[in-house]
Write an enzyme that holds these catalytic residues in place. Structure first.
Site, PDB file in Angstrom:
ATOM      1  N   THR A  92       1.361  -1.704  -0.016  1.00 47.78           N
ATOM      2  CA  THR A  92      -0.405  -0.385  -0.506  1.00 47.78           C
ATOM      3  C   THR A  92       0.657   1.238   0.130  1.00 47.78           C
ATOM      4  OG1 THR A  92      -0.141   0.004   2.034  1.00 47.78           O
ATOM      5  CG2 THR A  92      -1.944  -1.291   1.205  1.00 47.78           C
ATOM      6  N   LEU A  93       0.345   2.541  -0.410  1.00 40.63           N
ATOM      7  CA  LEU A  93       1.312   3.722  -0.538  1.00 40.63           C
ATOM      8  C   LEU A  93       1.075   4.028   1.122  1.00 40.63           C
ATOM      9  CD1 LEU A  93      -0.649   4.764  -3.988  1.00 40.63           C
ATOM     10  CD2 LEU A  93       2.525   4.160  -3.458  1.00 40.63           C
ATOM     11  N   CYS A 135       3.866   6.874   7.668  1.00 44.67           N
ATOM     12  CA  CYS A 135       3.081   7.690   8.950  1.00 44.67           C
ATOM     13  C   CYS A 135       1.779   6.619   8.139  1.00 44.67           C
ATOM     14  CB  CYS A 135       3.068   8.809   8.367  1.00 44.67           C
ATOM     15  SG  CYS A 135       2.018   9.837   7.971  1.00 44.67           S
ATOM     16  N   ALA A 174      11.969   7.454  26.051  1.00 44.12           N
ATOM     17  CA  ALA A 174      11.027   7.894  26.494  1.00 44.12           C
ATOM     18  C   ALA A 174      10.502   9.442  25.588  1.00 44.12           C
ATOM     19  CB  ALA A 174      11.614   8.921  27.709  1.00 44.12           C
ATOM     20  N   ALA A 180       5.791  13.120   9.595  1.00 44.78           N
ATOM     21  CA  ALA A 180       5.567  13.138   8.710  1.00 44.78           C
ATOM     22  C   ALA A 180       5.619  15.212   7.489  1.00 44.78           C
ATOM     23  CB  ALA A 180       4.099  13.012   8.735  1.00 44.78           C
ATOM     24  N   HIS A 185     -13.386  33.384  21.774  1.00 46.82           N
ATOM     25  CA  HIS A 185     -14.428  33.429  23.582  1.00 46.82           C
ATOM     26  C   HIS A 185     -15.527  32.053  23.992  1.00 46.82           C
ATOM     27  CE1 HIS A 185     -14.562  33.579  28.160  1.00 46.82           C
ATOM     28  NE2 HIS A 185     -15.473  33.651  27.688  1.00 46.82           N
TER      29      HIS A 185
END
Ligand code: FAD
Length: 472
Positions: A44-45, A49, A188, A327, A451
């Site tokens: 798959t493309l 990501c 971490a 990405a 707001h």
């Protein structure tokens, strides 16, 4: 689908790799009327990501956050529910979203007349790329320009071999078949903390082991301290300043040998799953770089000068070259490289590439940290505003965190914006735009914000630079 059945074809641009760098480059090339092919060896493309990175991790972060909220947060709002985890369904919805996204790239290729050539690409000499398909068939593409966009892969930890279901990389941690009792995360950084958060929310005990004496290197230290406090409150345990030196597979899990980074007595940590997330390294395996005289640097990255490698007509973008391994950086590289190839101006300002941790609350930042400014001897002013004083955050019971604006002491130009708070990742876009336009803290402070929104915290932090914050 413009999936090419090519034995030999010639192109203006041949792109090797169909991740965010490669597919955006291919689409931009199509838009500019260049004849383009993108070689991708996955089924798959979308690259790391879409397939095993940003998107599946965000699908699990979203679902696990709702699960935790339903269990712990809803009751206080007067909504009484008893959530039950259906992990298989959670994984299925993740996979369905990923498939829809990768199909979307196929559609965009078709729309922009880009050929997807399936297989592994290898540069065979100047202007020549050989493609080996899964069935072994070999074809050769002729290209005026070759763009290398082969991305990166997880960095293994010396002494700790990957083992199916027990010692996993980020890809494995996105598809665990059951919630581990004790997940040990080594590293971490953003990926470790995001995936650690997913499994903690779903019920795992999570211990994070980190070599440095702080979490999230690259994050402003003020923010990193607050972030660690929050993650600890949520139940994540940290072993900082510690290095993992060995792993032993046992009947029910893994035993890790952990030593203080500064030296000292080793201890054993037992977990049923270990996630190794110590970083990613550039991927150039079998790429035929030698055929055009390009050599990776000491760390495996391909150098570039405005995306040009040392070989004529060979360009490089994304994770496999320098800059943040993100990405959106790869996407910016992609547009810039194709515009340069097309004779236009292409440029990316790496100082304005934002970073986001999609935890809860999110952490996001752009520009310089206080540590970087101090090290560079830049005089700066600070404006800071807590979400506990932001009315929208308060009403939503999301008061953890703050926004911080750093501005040049002499010119007031914004040098960095750092946010930990609800939807910080969405809010950081405003800072990117302001900084890209050379904006000052006063510019942001005097711009009307809606707001009640969390974005008012950014405005208030900007006001704080000149000391006229109003809502603290
Ligand atoms: P890649 O996406 O790695 O794509 C390269 C492609 O090239 C791959 O599909 C590979 O199969 C193909 N390829 C390699 N060699 C060849 C060859 N010789 N022939 C044919 N094909 C080849 N970044 C963010 O910005 N936000 C996030 O939230 C985020 N979350 C992440 C979460 C995880 C768990 C991980 C692992 C990464 C995450 N990232 C995130 C990082 C992001 O995925 C990468 O920065 C991005 O994918 C890099 O894009 P790229 O095009 O340079 O390389």
């Amino acid at each position: 689908m413009a999936e090419a059945a090519v034995s030999s074809a010639s192109y203006d641009v041949v792109i090797i790799g169909g991740g965010p760098g490669g597919y955006n480059a291919a689409i931009r090339a199509g838009q500019l009327g260049l004849r383009a092919a993108c070689i991708e060896m996955r089924d798959t493309l979308g690259g790391t990501c879409l397939n095993v990175g940003c998107m599946p991790s965000k699908a699990l972060l979203h679902a696990s956050e709702l699960y935790e909220m339903a269990g712990k947060g809803f009751a206080g709002l007067g909504i009484e529910v008893s959530p039950k985890l259906n992990l298989a369904q959670m994984m299925d919805q993740k996979s369905e979203s990923v498939t829809a996204l990768t199909k979307g790239i196929e559609f965009l290729f078709k729309k922009n007349k880009v050929d997807w050539v399936r297989g592994r690409g290898r540069i065979a000499g100047p202007g020549q790329v050989e493609v080996t398909a899964a069935d072994g068939a070999v074809s050769t593409l002729t290209a005026k320009n070759i763009v290398i966009a082969t991305g990166s892969e997880p960095t293994p930890l010396p002494g700790v071999a990957f083992e199916d279901g027990k010692v996993v990389d980020s890809t494995g941690a996105l598809s665990l078949p059951a919630v581990p009792k004790h997940l040990i995360v080594v590293g971490a950084g953003i990926i470790g903390l995001e995936l650690g958060s997913v499994w903690r929310r779903l019920g795992a005990q999570v211990t994070v082991v980190e070599f440095l004496d702080r979490i999230s290197p690259g994050m402003d230290a003020d923010l990193a301290k607050a972030f660690q406090r929050t993650l600890t409150k949520q139940g994540m345990a940290f072993k900082l300043g510690s290095k993992v030196t060995a792993a032993r597979s046992t009947k029910d899990g893994v035993e890790l040998t952990v030593e203080p980074a500064a030296g000292g007595a080793a201890e054993t940590l037992k977990g049923d799953v270990v996630l190794v997330a110590i970083g990613r390294r550039p991927y150039t395996e079998g790429l035929g770089l030698e055929s055009v005289g390009v050599a990776p640097d000491k760390r495996g990255f391909l150098d570039n000068d405005h995306f040009r490698t040392s070989a004529d007509g060979v360009w490089v973008i994304g994770d496999v070259t320098h800059g943040p391994m993100l990405a959106h950086k790869a996407e910016e590289d992609a547009v810039a490289v194709i515009e340069l190839i097309a004779g236009k101006a292409g440029h990316v300002d790496y100082n304005l590439v934002p970073s986001v941790v999609y935890s809860s609350p999110e952490v996001a930042w752009v520009g310089q940290t206080e540590e970087q400014l101090k090290a560079a001897g830049v005089a700066y002013k600070v404006g800071k505003f807590p979400f506990s004083a932001n009315s929208r955050a308060k009403i939503n019971h999301e008061t953890d965190g703050f926004a911080k604006v750093l501005a040049d002491a002499a010119t007031d130009r914004i040098l960095g914006v750092h946010i930990m708070g609800p939807q910080a990742g969405e809010m950081i876009g405003e800072a990117c735009v302001a900084m890209a336009f050379g904006g000052s803290s006063e510019d942001v402070a005097r711009i009307c914000h809606p707001h009640p929104t969390r974005s008012e915290a950014v405005k208030q932090a900007a006001m704080g630079v000149e000391g006229w914050t109003m809502q603290a």
